[in-house]
Enzyme design. Structure first.
Site: not given
Ligand code: ADP
Ligand code: TRP
Length: 324
Positions: A111, A190, A193
């Site tokens: 991060k 990937k 957001k």
């Molecule tokens: P972001 O990457 O958008 O910030 P988060 O870290 O808030 O998403 O993810 C919340 C949940 O959604 C986690 O359990 C994460 O493993 C899952 N997740 C987020 N993006 C993906 C993706 N592209 N493919 C599969 N799972 C995802």
């Protein structure tokens, strides 16, 4: 079995979240399990520091989870901050946490590398997550691969605490969600957001379609065979289409004579079919914010009573309060 997981309200929900996490939460909502799902608003403070933004993401995530099917009659659905004891347990756990354990956590380093300001909350994050899990005696914690290390920290801290103060905390099993590989975003990276490459769960159907039609594909001519395994459109299509239809598209890609536009059109159609009922429920919930608030408050009360019971034991075992 008690199942527990948390969702950070740090942005708009997208289909990566749905296929990667939300769908598994729904599957685990069954007779055998007692599910605790919460909105990790304390955790989100490590990255969202505008009060109105944190508030609105919290509301959006609450509506979002209810809209896709978290059922408050089957699951305890609540806000992390409605159980303030979790911060107390986090402090107590931090006193049995070796610095080296946190220094090895990759998510902190990642991060910071991505430009997040390295505040202490970000460093302390895994201890608060351990408190979230341990305060409800959770057995199963469904999370994505990226959270595996945090579960290992949780297990380590539970064992350390128990060795120091007696067998009080339940050591959870990790339940790593591996069913879905990483969902790719519109640019092939990937879906996240932070990359601005998402298909949001609750945006209007027209916007979803527009975004899909703009996915960049390679310049293989219509008549030439195409590689389904190297195509974002196909990867997304395989998530929303039936197995049989996915197989048919796979063959059409390989055969040639198909333009990406056709696959995109079908992808938009199927994505909107999946999302339409979610959008309708989401809009209904927007008009019923008191209903959502009541669910969260009710869930918070249930969760808090479980937490308070554990905290009594923790306070006595640690010598913070006198043995009765
Ligand atoms: P972001 O990457 O958008 O910030 P988060 O870290 O808030 O998403 O993810 C919340 C949940 O959604 C986690 O359990 C994460 O493993 C899952 N997740 C987020 N993006 C993906 C993706 N592209 N493919 C599969 N799972 C995802
Ligand atoms: N760190 C998790 C994530 O980013 C969210 C979270 C906070 C969590 N507390 C938790 C997940 C407890 C499982 C259990 O996705």
């Amino acid at each position: 079995m008690r199942v527990l997981s948390g969702i950070q309200p740090s942005g708009k929900l997208h289909i990566g979240n749905y296929f990667g996490a939300m769908r598994q939460y729904l599957k685990l909502q069954s007779e055998e399990n007692e599910c605790f799902y919460f909105i990790a608003n304390y955790h989100a403070m490590t990255s969202v520091q505008a009060a109105d933004e944190l508030q609105s993401y919290t509301d959006e995530v609450a509506r979002g989870y209810l809209a896709v099917g978290i059922n408050p009659d089957k699951s305890v659905f609540f806000r992390q901050s409605d159980v303030p004891e979790v911060c107390e347990l986090a402090w107590i756990l931090s006193c049995v946490t070796p610095m080296g354990l946190l220094e090895r956590c990759v998510s902190y380093k990642e991060k910071v590398e991505h430009g997040l300001r390295p505040n202490h909350g970000l460093f302390f994050y895994p201890v608060l997550q351990a408190a979230d899990i341990l305060i409800y005696n959770s057995h199963i914690v469904p999370v994505g691969q990226d959270q595996k290390q945090h579960l290992e920290v949780t297990r380590d801290l539970a064992i350390k605490f128990n060795n120091t103060y007696g067998e009080i905390l339940t050591v959870p099993d990790p339940y790593i969600i591996t069913a879905t590989a990483v969902v790719p975003g519109l640019d092939g990276r990937k879906m996240s957001k932070s990359y601005n490459n998402t298909l949001e769960l609750f945006e209007p159907a027209g916007r979803t379609k527009k975004k899909i039609m703009r996915i960049v594909t390679d310049s293989t001519p219509v008549e030439a065979p195409k590689d389904p395994d190297n195509c974002t459109v196909f990867a997304l299509l395989s998530l929303v289409a039936s197995q049989q239809e996915t197989q048919e598209w796979r063959e059409r890609y390989r055969r040639g004579g198909m333009g990406y536009g056709e696959a995109k059109k079908r992808l938009a159609e199927l994505t909107n079919e999946l999302l339409d009922p979610f959008r309708r429920r989401y809009d209904e919930l927007c008009r019923n914010s008191d209903y959502v608030e009541d669910i969260l408050r009710e869930g918070g009360k249930k969760a808090r009573s479980v937490a308070q019971e554990l905290m009594e034991k923790v306070r006595t075992a640690t010598g913070i309060t006198k043995q009765k």
